[in-house]
Design a protein around this motif. Sequence first.
Motif, short mmCIF file in Angstrom:
data_model
loop_
_atom_site.label_atom_id
_atom_site.label_comp_id
_atom_site.label_asym_id
_atom_site.label_seq_id
_atom_site.Cartn_x
_atom_site.Cartn_y
_atom_site.Cartn_z
N GLN A 178 2.50 -5.29 2.71
CA GLN A 178 3.60 -4.41 2.30
C GLN A 178 4.75 -5.13 1.61
N ARG A 179 4.39 -5.96 0.66
CA ARG A 179 5.42 -6.68 -0.09
C ARG A 179 5.41 -6.22 -1.54
N ILE A 180 6.52 -6.48 -2.21
CA ILE A 180 6.64 -6.16 -3.64
C ILE A 180 7.63 -7.15 -4.24
N SER A 181 7.46 -7.45 -5.51
CA SER A 181 8.41 -8.29 -6.25
C SER A 181 8.60 -9.65 -5.58
N THR A 202 -7.77 0.73 -3.09
CA THR A 202 -8.92 0.54 -3.99
C THR A 202 -9.56 -0.83 -3.74
N ALA A 203 -8.70 -1.86 -3.62
CA ALA A 203 -9.21 -3.22 -3.40
C ALA A 203 -9.96 -3.32 -2.06
N PHE A 204 -9.45 -2.63 -1.02
CA PHE A 204 -10.14 -2.62 0.28
C PHE A 204 -11.56 -2.07 0.14
N SER A 212 0.83 -1.21 0.00
CA SER A 212 0.00 0.00 0.00
C SER A 212 0.86 1.26 0.00
N GLY A 213 2.12 1.13 0.44
CA GLY A 213 3.01 2.29 0.47
C GLY A 213 3.54 2.66 -0.90
N LEU A 214 3.38 1.75 -1.86
CA LEU A 214 3.95 1.99 -3.19
C LEU A 214 2.88 2.22 -4.27
N LEU A 249 19.30 1.43 -1.97
CA LEU A 249 17.98 1.74 -1.43
C LEU A 249 17.48 0.53 -0.66
N GLN A 250 16.49 0.76 0.18
CA GLN A 250 15.91 -0.39 0.91
C GLN A 250 14.39 -0.30 0.90
N ILE A 251 13.78 -1.47 0.97
CA ILE A 251 12.34 -1.52 1.21
C ILE A 251 12.14 -2.36 2.47
N GLN A 252 11.77 -1.69 3.53
CA GLN A 252 11.46 -2.37 4.80
C GLN A 252 10.00 -2.04 5.06
N GLY A 253 9.10 -2.88 4.54
CA GLY A 253 7.70 -2.52 4.69
C GLY A 253 7.30 -1.57 3.58
N GLU A 254 6.72 -0.43 3.98
CA GLU A 254 5.99 0.36 2.99
C GLU A 254 6.78 0.97 1.85
#
Length: 291
Positions: A118-121, A100-102, A92-94, A190-195
């Motif tokens: 909060q996952r991606i890829s 919309t789905a909610f 949802s952070g990206l 860069l990092q993605i930790q959650g959102e």
Amino acid sequence: MEKKKIAIVTDSNSGITQQLAGELGITVLPMPFYINEQLFLEGITLTQEDFYQRLAQDADISTSQPSPADVLETWERLLEDHDEIVHIPMSSGLSNSCQTAFVLAREYKGRVQVVDNQRISVTQRQSVLDAIHLANSGKNAVEIKEILEAEKGESSIYITLETLKYLKKGGRITPAAAALGTVLNLKPVLQIQGEKLDAFSKARGKKQAKRTMVKAMEDDLKNRFKEYKKKGLMCLEAAYTGNEEEALEWKAELEKHFDMEVHMDPLSLSVACHIGQGALAVAVAKKVEVE
């Protein structure tokens, strides 16, 4: 109690291709892209090769989200022969697609459960595999959503970039910082930790950037995920944007260093359009334990 028939839906940000979705028995909504104002669908009318070619030509590329009509049509079709749906969109952070789905799911009186973990890829892909596993072991949609969301913090991604051009273009760094970075051959990690996609550190050149990422992942496995690592629950993953040859070397390097098998996918195009070609990523995600 009779086991419920559960459909699992995700989007193409998970890196799961339409072909693999068919093999896994799940549904993957393609992410829409506008390239020079023309609509394309990831993995259907837009291949990785086409995308990077257009990116190199400086085409005007913008990401969108699956249209509410497409989402509803997919759900309606699946509910004809399934009791419930577990819907796993990108973080949802990206993107707004989760929100919309909610909203859309409210109409379905609990039959559609939207997971915001909060996952991606490659980490989103792991959530989908977890959901399949949980559904097969008899969990219902609410239980699957609760388990996946309770574990949303149990993943980590580090990415290094080849170019600062797209961070500059997207307004994530100033033109001055981009110019200086280019002169000094600075590669951001860069990092993605959650959102969100956040800065982690800077390195001189790609070699150093790769070392930075390996060390960061080492720290995560030794500290944050120590107990899970002992139990063999951590899945090591790699991703890349358009540079497969370099990525295969990176994957081999990671497997040798960590002595773990690495699953690798191209990074989702929704992320790629913000960071450009030539990126490398290392990720880790905990797989669920089924009681």
